[in-house]
Design a protein around this motif. Structure first.
Motif, PDB file in Angstrom:
ATOM      1  N   MET A   1     -33.085 101.035  54.647  1.00  0.00           N
ATOM      2  CA  MET A   1     -33.513 102.294  54.045  1.00  0.00           C
ATOM      3  C   MET A   1     -34.297 103.108  55.083  1.00  0.00           C
ATOM      4  O   MET A   1     -35.264 102.617  55.667  1.00  0.00           O
ATOM      5  CB  MET A   1     -34.411 102.015  52.826  1.00  0.00           C
ATOM      6  CG  MET A   1     -34.935 103.273  52.161  1.00  0.00           C
ATOM      7  SD  MET A   1     -35.983 102.866  50.736  1.00  0.00           S
ATOM      8  CE  MET A   1     -36.529 104.503  50.279  1.00  0.00           C
ATOM      9  N   PRO A   2     -33.886 104.386  55.350  1.00  0.00           N
ATOM     10  CA  PRO A   2     -34.597 105.209  56.334  1.00  0.00           C
ATOM     11  C   PRO A   2     -36.035 105.480  55.903  1.00  0.00           C
ATOM     12  O   PRO A   2     -36.327 105.619  54.712  1.00  0.00           O
ATOM     13  CB  PRO A   2     -33.785 106.509  56.384  1.00  0.00           C
ATOM     14  CG  PRO A   2     -32.570 106.296  55.570  1.00  0.00           C
ATOM     15  CD  PRO A   2     -32.766 105.071  54.743  1.00  0.00           C
ATOM     16  N   ILE A   3     -36.926 105.569  56.890  1.00  0.00           N
ATOM     17  CA  ILE A   3     -38.334 105.817  56.612  1.00  0.00           C
ATOM     18  C   ILE A   3     -38.613 107.306  56.720  1.00  0.00           C
ATOM     19  O   ILE A   3     -38.285 107.942  57.728  1.00  0.00           O
ATOM     20  CB  ILE A   3     -39.222 105.037  57.605  1.00  0.00           C
ATOM     21  CG1 ILE A   3     -38.992 103.529  57.424  1.00  0.00           C
ATOM     22  CG2 ILE A   3     -40.689 105.381  57.396  1.00  0.00           C
ATOM     23  CD1 ILE A   3     -39.679 102.694  58.481  1.00  0.00           C
ATOM     24  N   ASP A   4     -39.196 107.867  55.683  1.00  0.00           N
ATOM     25  CA  ASP A   4     -39.562 109.285  55.684  1.00  0.00           C
ATOM     26  C   ASP A   4     -40.781 109.471  56.589  1.00  0.00           C
ATOM     27  O   ASP A   4     -41.852 108.919  56.303  1.00  0.00           O
ATOM     28  CB  ASP A   4     -39.874 109.725  54.252  1.00  0.00           C
ATOM     29  CG  ASP A   4     -40.199 111.216  54.164  1.00  0.00           C
ATOM     30  OD1 ASP A   4     -40.261 111.883  55.226  1.00  0.00           O
ATOM     31  OD2 ASP A   4     -40.387 111.714  53.041  1.00  0.00           O
TER      32      ASP A   4
ATOM     33  N   ASP B   1     -40.945  93.909  52.022  1.00  0.00           N
ATOM     34  CA  ASP B   1     -39.580  94.003  52.525  1.00  0.00           C
ATOM     35  C   ASP B   1     -39.562  94.618  53.924  1.00  0.00           C
ATOM     36  O   ASP B   1     -40.601  94.958  54.494  1.00  0.00           O
ATOM     37  CB  ASP B   1     -38.705  94.810  51.558  1.00  0.00           C
ATOM     38  CG  ASP B   1     -39.266  96.206  51.287  1.00  0.00           C
ATOM     39  OD1 ASP B   1     -40.072  96.712  52.115  1.00  0.00           O
ATOM     40  OD2 ASP B   1     -38.904  96.800  50.268  1.00  0.00           O
ATOM     41  N   THR B   2     -38.364  94.789  54.475  1.00  0.00           N
ATOM     42  CA  THR B   2     -38.226  95.273  55.852  1.00  0.00           C
ATOM     43  C   THR B   2     -38.814  96.666  56.028  1.00  0.00           C
ATOM     44  O   THR B   2     -39.500  96.952  57.015  1.00  0.00           O
ATOM     45  CB  THR B   2     -36.746  95.276  56.263  1.00  0.00           C
ATOM     46  OG1 THR B   2     -36.215  93.964  56.103  1.00  0.00           O
ATOM     47  CG2 THR B   2     -36.592  95.713  57.720  1.00  0.00           C
TER      48      THR B   2
ATOM     49  N   SER C   1     -45.823  99.199  58.263  1.00  0.00           N
ATOM     50  CA  SER C   1     -47.073  98.502  58.577  1.00  0.00           C
ATOM     51  C   SER C   1     -47.194  98.254  60.076  1.00  0.00           C
ATOM     52  O   SER C   1     -48.255  98.482  60.672  1.00  0.00           O
ATOM     53  CB  SER C   1     -47.146  97.167  57.824  1.00  0.00           C
ATOM     54  OG  SER C   1     -47.090  97.356  56.430  1.00  0.00           O
ATOM     55  N   ALA C   2     -46.102  97.787  60.686  1.00  0.00           N
ATOM     56  CA  ALA C   2     -46.142  97.423  62.104  1.00  0.00           C
ATOM     57  C   ALA C   2     -46.449  98.633  62.983  1.00  0.00           C
ATOM     58  O   ALA C   2     -47.185  98.513  63.974  1.00  0.00           O
ATOM     59  CB  ALA C   2     -44.806  96.801  62.514  1.00  0.00           C
TER      60      ALA C   2
END
Length: 256
Positions: A1-4, A199-200, A206-207
């Motif tokens: 899922m792409p991150i906004d 989840d991923t 977070s990373a």
């Protein structure tokens, strides 16, 4: 899922505030973290994104405060806190979180009001002695801290309600608090994994925030280590008041 990428407009100030807290500046600022991040993502996801960051911050804080601790404070509060986390995990689907926020907030505000009242009386010669450890208040407030930490991210206020009146050396008090919440956050990883929230996508967000989290935590520790007791304790009580008022506000707003 792409991150906004717009998530980071809320995530960066949230991590800065929580990082200062983890450095030793009390738990009040940490209460702002999830609500800030929840402006961009659902509240449960916000808490899941912050939890691994909190664990990293805890590692930094444990190193900063490695030479300072009060083992008795931990021994008094941790058993109740572990019970509180277990109760929270078992009942979180049934207990209104907003009601808990309101109750903890009211207790906290009254506690701080008493402190400032006694400070005013001290101008006229009345001095409040340090309180001794007491088993029943420790069990109750430890349980409330663990429970509040799990279901409403509000574990800091009960810890401070018990710990601040002991009038410990500021560095020992802070070191004990750092260890206390590091243990709670590590334990909470299991339930969050079980809920499928780590989840991923969330772990990737977070990373990317970890370097900022480490820097903010280091700054918080630097500032607190240089506070004298006559500055530290009024500051900490002021932070607790902010936390209490925030909890009351959230609880009342939800009911309205």
């Amino acid at each position: 899922m792409p991150i906004d990428p717009t998530i980071y407009y809320a995530a960066i100030p949230a991590v800065l505030l929580v990082g200062l807290t983890k450095g030793g500046m009390g738990e009040a600022l940490a209460l702002m973290g999830v609500p800030l991040l929840a402006m961009a993502v659902p509240p449960v996801q916000a808490a899941a994104i912050l939890l691994p960051i909190l664990v990293v911050m805890d590692c930094v804080s444990l190193w900063i405060w490695r030479q300072h601790n009060d083992r008795t404070l931990l021994k008094m509060l941790l058993p109740g806190a572990l019970i509180g986390i277990a109760i929270g995990w078992a009942t979180s689907a049934y207990v209104p979180r907003d009601a808990l926020r309101l109750i903890i907030g009211l207790i906290t505000v009254l506690f701080v009001a008493r402190y400032f009242y006694n400070s005013w009386r001290a101008r006229y010669g009345y001095i409040v002695p340090a309180r001794p450890h007491r088993l029943l208040p420790a069990a109750f407030l430890g349980t409330l801290s663990g429970y509040g930490s799990f279901v409403a991210h509000a574990g800091g206020a009960p810890f401070q309600v018990y710990g601040l009146p002991l009038k410990l050396p500021p560095r020992d008090y802070t070191g004990a608090g750092v260890r206390f919440f590091a243990i709670l956050n590590a334990i909470k990883l299991g339930p969050y994994f079980a809920l499928g929230q780590l989840d991923t996508t969330n772990l990737t967000i977070s990373a990317t925030l970890v370097p900022l989290a480490i820097a903010a935590t280091a700054v918080g520790g630097f500032l607190v280590k240089r506070m004298k007791p006559d500055v530290f304790y009024p500051f900490m009580y002021a932070m607790v008041l902010v936390a209490g008022l925030k909890l009351v506000y959230d609880g009342v707003l939800a009911f309205l």
